[in-house]
Write a protein that holds these residues in place. Sequence first.
Motif, PDB file in Angstrom:
ATOM      1  N   GLU A   1      46.329  47.142  43.413  1.00  0.00           N
ATOM      2  CA  GLU A   1      45.050  47.231  43.105  1.00  0.00           C
ATOM      3  C   GLU A   1      44.526  46.018  43.134  1.00  0.00           C
ATOM      4  O   GLU A   1      43.311  46.241  43.340  1.00  0.00           O
ATOM      5  CB  GLU A   1      45.105  47.110  41.592  1.00  0.00           C
ATOM      6  N   ALA A   2      44.792  44.699  43.014  1.00  0.00           N
ATOM      7  CA  ALA A   2      44.029  43.527  43.599  1.00  0.00           C
ATOM      8  C   ALA A   2      43.577  43.831  44.931  1.00  0.00           C
ATOM      9  O   ALA A   2      43.481  41.640  45.637  1.00  0.00           O
ATOM     10  CB  ALA A   2      44.577  42.244  42.762  1.00  0.00           C
TER      11      ALA A   2
ATOM     12  N   CYS B   1      45.852  38.036  40.569  1.00  0.00           N
ATOM     13  CA  CYS B   1      45.837  40.038  40.198  1.00  0.00           C
ATOM     14  C   CYS B   1      44.080  39.996  39.630  1.00  0.00           C
ATOM     15  O   CYS B   1      43.168  40.403  39.466  1.00  0.00           O
ATOM     16  CB  CYS B   1      46.305  41.007  39.757  1.00  0.00           C
ATOM     17  N   GLN B   2      44.187  39.345  37.978  1.00  0.00           N
ATOM     18  CA  GLN B   2      42.805  39.679  37.263  1.00  0.00           C
ATOM     19  C   GLN B   2      41.562  38.991  37.672  1.00  0.00           C
ATOM     20  O   GLN B   2      40.573  39.539  38.250  1.00  0.00           O
ATOM     21  CB  GLN B   2      42.831  38.942  36.153  1.00  0.00           C
TER      22      GLN B   2
ATOM     23  N   ASN C   1      40.342  41.190  40.965  1.00  0.00           N
ATOM     24  CA  ASN C   1      39.314  41.834  40.255  1.00  0.00           C
ATOM     25  C   ASN C   1      38.600  41.891  39.261  1.00  0.00           C
ATOM     26  O   ASN C   1      37.489  42.488  38.942  1.00  0.00           O
ATOM     27  CB  ASN C   1      40.475  42.895  39.253  1.00  0.00           C
TER      28      ASN C   1
ATOM     29  N   TRP D   1      39.734  43.234  34.633  1.00  0.00           N
ATOM     30  CA  TRP D   1      40.543  44.076  35.197  1.00  0.00           C
ATOM     31  C   TRP D   1      41.825  43.474  35.367  1.00  0.00           C
ATOM     32  O   TRP D   1      41.126  42.891  36.635  1.00  0.00           O
ATOM     33  CB  TRP D   1      40.201  44.993  36.073  1.00  0.00           C
TER      34      TRP D   1
ATOM     35  N   PRO E   1      43.111  51.739  38.862  1.00  0.00           N
ATOM     36  CA  PRO E   1      41.965  51.650  39.057  1.00  0.00           C
ATOM     37  C   PRO E   1      41.234  52.410  38.191  1.00  0.00           C
ATOM     38  O   PRO E   1      41.724  52.971  37.202  1.00  0.00           O
ATOM     39  CB  PRO E   1      41.680  52.072  40.578  1.00  0.00           C
TER      40      PRO E   1
END
Length: 631
Positions: A48-49, A110-111, A114, A118, A123
């Motif tokens: 996702e990231a 990851c944050q 993003n 998030w 998503p």
Amino acid sequence: MKENMRLKEKAGREVSLLDSELKRRENANRNYMIHLENRFLLLNFNLEAGRDTSTDVIENMHGGWEFPTCQLRGHFLGHWLSAAAIHYHATGDMELKAKADVIIAELEECQKENGGQWVGPIPEKYLYRIAAGKQVWAPHYTIHKVFMGLLDMYEYAGNQTALRIAGNFADWFYDWSAGYSREEFDDILDFETGGMLEVWAQLYDFTGKQKYLELMERYYRGRLFEPLLRGEDVLTNMHANTTIPEIIGCARAYDVTGEEKWRKIVENYWKLAVTERGCYATGGQTCGEIWTPIKKLSARLGQKGQEHCTVYNMMRLSGFLFRWSGDPIYLDYWEKSLYNGIMAQAYWKSGLSHGFTDAYPKEGLLTYFLPMRTGAQKGWSSKTGDFFCCHGTMVQANAAFNRGLYYQSERTVYVSQYFDSEAKFLIDETPITLVQKNDPLTGSAHLSSDSSARQSVLTDTRKWPSNPDKLVPCIQIRTPESVLMTLMIRIPAWVSGKVRIYVNDREVACTDQRSVFVPLERNWEDNDVIRIVLPRAVTCEPLPDRSDMTAFLYGPVVLAGLCEEERLLHVPEGCRPEDLLTHDNEREWGSWKSTFRITGQERGMRFVPLYEVGYEPYGIYFPVKNSPVKM
């Protein structure tokens, strides 16, 4: 306002677990958690990231609900982090904490990728889709698990980064939820929200920031809570684990705000879900993930019986209610659910040894459902191929079994469950230790011998030639000085006769009451010993709507009949159904066994504790019919 006892549960390193079976399960859980690779635990977050751009299926990657195309992907890591934090809190396991700390650091990266807020494995647009009324599989549910893992890592493992990540993540929800009217957001809350309300209550408790109170009010699900407050049945045939976490959120909200409405919602929910609805003999109330009709369980004996998630979450809820009320009825529920849910549905291990084998595997990891249909078998999941919702609650439920055993209120200590353990308390600045060990009534705690080769002649081996049908926990007091303290000794609902309590071999209480506490107030001295004699027997528990369809229990433990089809049991004149069972293979070495066989029938059948059933077909409920033939 109702009296609020707010008992304190003893946990962490204040309570050491000594029970061998629970420790086996706890260690198996810990080893399983260590075995899972960080890359695959984090895969969906990194995808996702944009931090993992693999183009092929990776060997050993997680499948099932964790596969990158599943809309619930990533939910398991939150459970894993929560379990790691709970286990570390109980044991100080630095290896597991280090693994969890590395994962938290990766989530922070990851944050950042993003945009700083998030940190989900799915998503953001999933939430915009449900706001538009489009079908998405419970994005709030998945996100709640992430928050839960972060906040438990902060609360129980002291990870400050986890709290910072959660705070930044919460800012996204604060901004997003502000864009909807009350009616529009109520529509959003009709999609499964998991325990989001509990998250906001925790963050308010940890930080005191007003915005989390606002989020609690935004996530107030009036369409569920208001009918509950009016006493309406909003559960029959509804998905069970959608609402249980929401009610746990209300319980947490009451703890941090003291507002009576939150407590009333919880109490009304319990009354509707358990008190009025009735339970299976296991303590569960669900079939196919939905609530059974009130007092109508006989038509719900299916293959997809009691769901593991509901067992774990209802046990959590019972803990809140006990702390508020001090009513041991909630401890009875907790105990029955532990034996016949948590222990019956995870980390099974075959007891065969010394060359004995069978055609089945020797271990079982998790059974999502507990079949109630006679002749069914437990369906055991794989280690990396399924990752159902219950896979997550499994690692949490087995993370540390030292919780729920003892509670304290100033100079009063509640002995709530009977498992070998050691607990530390502070009474008026005096350090007190309680050491609880069960007397096996076999002559010694091991094999009635003082070495592997020499047998000692001990009087208890003659005193109890057959199974004594008693549980006898003994509690030793360790204190540096005399201390005035009240010990509240729980008398379970399942006792089958008079309970006798001794202090230093002198009887101090005798009662035939059930589901009560017996208070022992005195000046306690070092090495004082409390001995509690709890008689137990085989009992029957019929279905609420069919008195001729019954389950058998030994104390709080459901007994499963090993069979491939339903058997009609004939009860001779002058007998009760429970009289049909007699001890079978009652002792091996220095242990009494809780195994039985049926008598007076055309065909034999063995009964064993439900939590000892692995892959064999079994039955829980059996039809019974009175017979004119005397036994």
